[in-house]
Scaffold this motif. Sequence first.
Motif: not given
Length: 306
Positions: A140-146
């Motif tokens: 899972v790639t995620f940014e800003n906890k999204k």
Amino acid sequence: MIYALVDVGSNTMRMNIYKCEEHSIKLLFGTKNPAGLAGYVENGSMSQKGIKKAISVLMEFKSIVDNFDIDELYVFATASLRNIDNSEDAVDQIQNKTGLNIDVISGEDEAILDFIGATKVVDVTDGLIVDIGGGSTELVTFENKKIINAISIPIGSLNLYKKCVSQLLPDKKEKKLIRDTIKSELEDIGEIINKPYKIICGVGGTVRATKKLNNSIYDLPDENIEIDIKNIKKILKILSKNSRDSLDAILQVVPDRIHTIIPGMMILNEVSKVFKSDQIVVSSYGVREGYLYDKILKEKALYGKP
């Protein structure tokens, strides 16, 4: 409310019992059985012996639950029952014999649940979730906890061992076969590799075992949850000598993973290369806690723009 949660994994079957209050969870009890269900897959299908093994372990867990005041018992399966040709028949047999309903979750859902669980306890805003199981690996790639991307690839520590290794530890030729198999699978996920992710949030038994080896070899405290990526290659070199010292190094720290730790760590190493990662932070929460938050406490994952 008290919930029992059973995870029918490819390498290990686990049951945890949690107390849930005001959107927080507390682990009351946990047990596991190294059932090795992926080892019972023959020509793509789980053998009757494997189905009976799953039934036996579930009945053991069920007898333990009878000693607790449990509000609900939930059972879910990942690649163990998802990635076999006779999935429907195997699930039917297990459900009929145990009286338990089994939720077979998709690879993408497993990855999402990993994210939900891990981000509850690890303070990482941007990164890559990696869960190396016995029969699959979730990313899972995620940014800003999204969540940006969530996928599952059908290779894990146990099915790689079964496919590529003839004895207890892989020899040089077998390690090359393992590496080539991993690289081949990772080549097919190019669409999610659009930028480096320096921090890996590690989930699952392989990553926790790697943490134990890292802490033991480098004389770090047991509570340390960070692994320098460059240590992975060094540890693999130590463990890959096919010597008594190599066996002892594993047996003293992670004896239940004597045959799967090297294939599992090789997946971790290749994934870190592809995503240009520098560090692993090991989460104590994963798919089981994510399942609890998502299915029972109704806390859903957030999504960002891919």
